[in-house]
Design a protein around this motif. Structure first.
Motif, PDB file in Angstrom:
ATOM      1  N   ALA A  55      20.243  12.299 -31.657  1.00 35.62           N
ATOM      2  CA  ALA A  55      18.878  11.832 -31.915  1.00 35.62           C
ATOM      3  C   ALA A  55      18.598  10.533 -31.160  1.00 35.62           C
ATOM      4  O   ALA A  55      17.506  10.356 -30.602  1.00 35.62           O
ATOM      5  CB  ALA A  55      18.662  11.631 -33.416  1.00 35.62           C
ATOM      6  N   LEU A  56      19.572   9.646 -31.110  1.00 35.77           N
ATOM      7  CA  LEU A  56      19.417   8.394 -30.374  1.00 35.77           C
ATOM      8  C   LEU A  56      19.231   8.655 -28.883  1.00 35.77           C
ATOM      9  O   LEU A  56      18.372   8.041 -28.236  1.00 35.77           O
ATOM     10  CB  LEU A  56      20.632   7.500 -30.612  1.00 35.77           C
ATOM     11  CG  LEU A  56      20.594   6.098 -30.033  1.00 35.77           C
ATOM     12  CD1 LEU A  56      19.496   5.281 -30.706  1.00 35.77           C
ATOM     13  CD2 LEU A  56      21.938   5.418 -30.227  1.00 35.77           C
ATOM     14  N   LEU A  57      19.996   9.588 -28.346  1.00 34.68           N
ATOM     15  CA  LEU A  57      19.864   9.957 -26.936  1.00 34.68           C
ATOM     16  C   LEU A  57      18.488  10.559 -26.656  1.00 34.68           C
ATOM     17  O   LEU A  57      17.839  10.204 -25.665  1.00 34.68           O
ATOM     18  CB  LEU A  57      20.964  10.942 -26.544  1.00 34.68           C
ATOM     19  CG  LEU A  57      20.922  11.449 -25.112  1.00 34.68           C
ATOM     20  CD1 LEU A  57      21.273  10.316 -24.152  1.00 34.68           C
ATOM     21  CD2 LEU A  57      21.875  12.608 -24.941  1.00 34.68           C
ATOM     22  N   LEU A  58      18.025  11.439 -27.541  1.00 35.35           N
ATOM     23  CA  LEU A  58      16.714  12.065 -27.354  1.00 35.35           C
ATOM     24  C   LEU A  58      15.583  11.044 -27.427  1.00 35.35           C
ATOM     25  O   LEU A  58      14.637  11.091 -26.629  1.00 35.35           O
ATOM     26  CB  LEU A  58      16.502  13.169 -28.385  1.00 35.35           C
ATOM     27  CG  LEU A  58      17.342  14.429 -28.176  1.00 35.35           C
ATOM     28  CD1 LEU A  58      17.134  15.395 -29.336  1.00 35.35           C
ATOM     29  CD2 LEU A  58      17.021  15.084 -26.858  1.00 35.35           C
ATOM     30  N   VAL A  59      15.668  10.111 -28.366  1.00 33.48           N
ATOM     31  CA  VAL A  59      14.634   9.079 -28.473  1.00 33.48           C
ATOM     32  C   VAL A  59      14.651   8.189 -27.234  1.00 33.48           C
ATOM     33  O   VAL A  59      13.593   7.827 -26.703  1.00 33.48           O
ATOM     34  CB  VAL A  59      14.829   8.245 -29.764  1.00 33.48           C
ATOM     35  CG1 VAL A  59      13.975   6.992 -29.752  1.00 33.48           C
ATOM     36  CG2 VAL A  59      14.492   9.077 -30.978  1.00 33.48           C
ATOM     37  N   GLY A  60      15.826   7.837 -26.742  1.00 31.26           N
ATOM     38  CA  GLY A  60      15.917   7.026 -25.532  1.00 31.26           C
ATOM     39  C   GLY A  60      15.352   7.736 -24.318  1.00 31.26           C
ATOM     40  O   GLY A  60      14.592   7.147 -23.537  1.00 31.26           O
ATOM     41  N   LEU A  61      15.694   9.010 -24.149  1.00 30.42           N
ATOM     42  CA  LEU A  61      15.163   9.779 -23.025  1.00 30.42           C
ATOM     43  C   LEU A  61      13.646   9.934 -23.124  1.00 30.42           C
ATOM     44  O   LEU A  61      12.931   9.833 -22.126  1.00 30.42           O
ATOM     45  CB  LEU A  61      15.838  11.145 -22.953  1.00 30.42           C
ATOM     46  CG  LEU A  61      17.297  11.141 -22.504  1.00 30.42           C
ATOM     47  CD1 LEU A  61      17.880  12.541 -22.604  1.00 30.42           C
ATOM     48  CD2 LEU A  61      17.425  10.601 -21.098  1.00 30.42           C
ATOM     49  N   PHE A  62      13.158  10.193 -24.324  1.00 31.96           N
ATOM     50  CA  PHE A  62      11.717  10.312 -24.525  1.00 31.96           C
ATOM     51  C   PHE A  62      11.005   9.000 -24.193  1.00 31.96           C
ATOM     52  O   PHE A  62       9.966   8.981 -23.529  1.00 31.96           O
ATOM     53  CB  PHE A  62      11.398  10.728 -25.963  1.00 31.96           C
ATOM     54  CG  PHE A  62       9.932  10.741 -26.277  1.00 31.96           C
ATOM     55  CD1 PHE A  62       9.126  11.756 -25.799  1.00 31.96           C
ATOM     56  CD2 PHE A  62       9.356   9.738 -27.038  1.00 31.96           C
ATOM     57  CE1 PHE A  62       7.771  11.776 -26.076  1.00 31.96           C
ATOM     58  CE2 PHE A  62       8.011   9.745 -27.322  1.00 31.96           C
ATOM     59  CZ  PHE A  62       7.211  10.762 -26.841  1.00 31.96           C
ATOM     60  N   THR A  63      11.590   7.883 -24.630  1.00 32.10           N
ATOM     61  CA  THR A  63      10.991   6.574 -24.378  1.00 32.10           C
ATOM     62  C   THR A  63      10.946   6.269 -22.883  1.00 32.10           C
ATOM     63  O   THR A  63       9.908   5.839 -22.361  1.00 32.10           O
ATOM     64  CB  THR A  63      11.782   5.475 -25.114  1.00 32.10           C
ATOM     65  OG1 THR A  63      11.796   5.775 -26.504  1.00 32.10           O
ATOM     66  CG2 THR A  63      11.159   4.113 -24.890  1.00 32.10           C
ATOM     67  N   PHE A  64      12.060   6.485 -22.182  1.00 31.38           N
ATOM     68  CA  PHE A  64      12.082   6.219 -20.751  1.00 31.38           C
ATOM     69  C   PHE A  64      11.184   7.188 -19.984  1.00 31.38           C
ATOM     70  O   PHE A  64      10.535   6.805 -19.016  1.00 31.38           O
ATOM     71  CB  PHE A  64      13.502   6.254 -20.215  1.00 31.38           C
ATOM     72  CG  PHE A  64      14.276   5.013 -20.532  1.00 31.38           C
ATOM     73  CD1 PHE A  64      13.919   3.802 -19.988  1.00 31.38           C
ATOM     74  CD2 PHE A  64      15.361   5.066 -21.390  1.00 31.38           C
ATOM     75  CE1 PHE A  64      14.620   2.648 -20.281  1.00 31.38           C
ATOM     76  CE2 PHE A  64      16.067   3.924 -21.697  1.00 31.38           C
ATOM     77  CZ  PHE A  64      15.701   2.712 -21.141  1.00 31.38           C
ATOM     78  N   GLY A  65      11.126   8.443 -20.419  1.00 30.18           N
ATOM     79  CA  GLY A  65      10.232   9.401 -19.779  1.00 30.18           C
ATOM     80  C   GLY A  65       8.775   9.021 -19.961  1.00 30.18           C
ATOM     81  O   GLY A  65       7.971   9.090 -19.020  1.00 30.18           O
TER      82      GLY A  65
END
Length: 76
Positions: A55-65
């Motif tokens: 979940a942390l990885l997905l939130v980080g990727l979503f934020t950077f995207g």
């Protein structure tokens, strides 16, 4: 009248959080009395950690995207 709004909201928040913390501590205490199997506990805690990391990885990727899509400069 407006002076009482923060007092009422803070009092309400303290009461709700206090009640929730009491029942959370009570629930965990009661679960500890049951004496769960150590292997099951380790497996479940590893699963929770893995879900948290994904979940942390997905939130980080979503934020950077999203930041990249909005044209923000992400260079360090």
């Amino acid at each position: 009248m407006i002076d009482w709004v923060p007092v009422v909201f803070v009092t309400f928040k303290v009461l709700i959080f206090g009640t929730c913390m009491f029942f959370a501590i009570k629930w965990h205490y009661d679960q500890g009395k049951k004496g769960a199997d150590r292997r099951v506990l380790l497996r479940k805690s590893a699963m929770v950690v893995a879900i948290f990391l994904v979940a942390l990885l997905l939130v980080g990727l979503f934020t950077f995207g999203l930041a990249n899509m909005l044209g923000m400069d992400l260079n360090l």
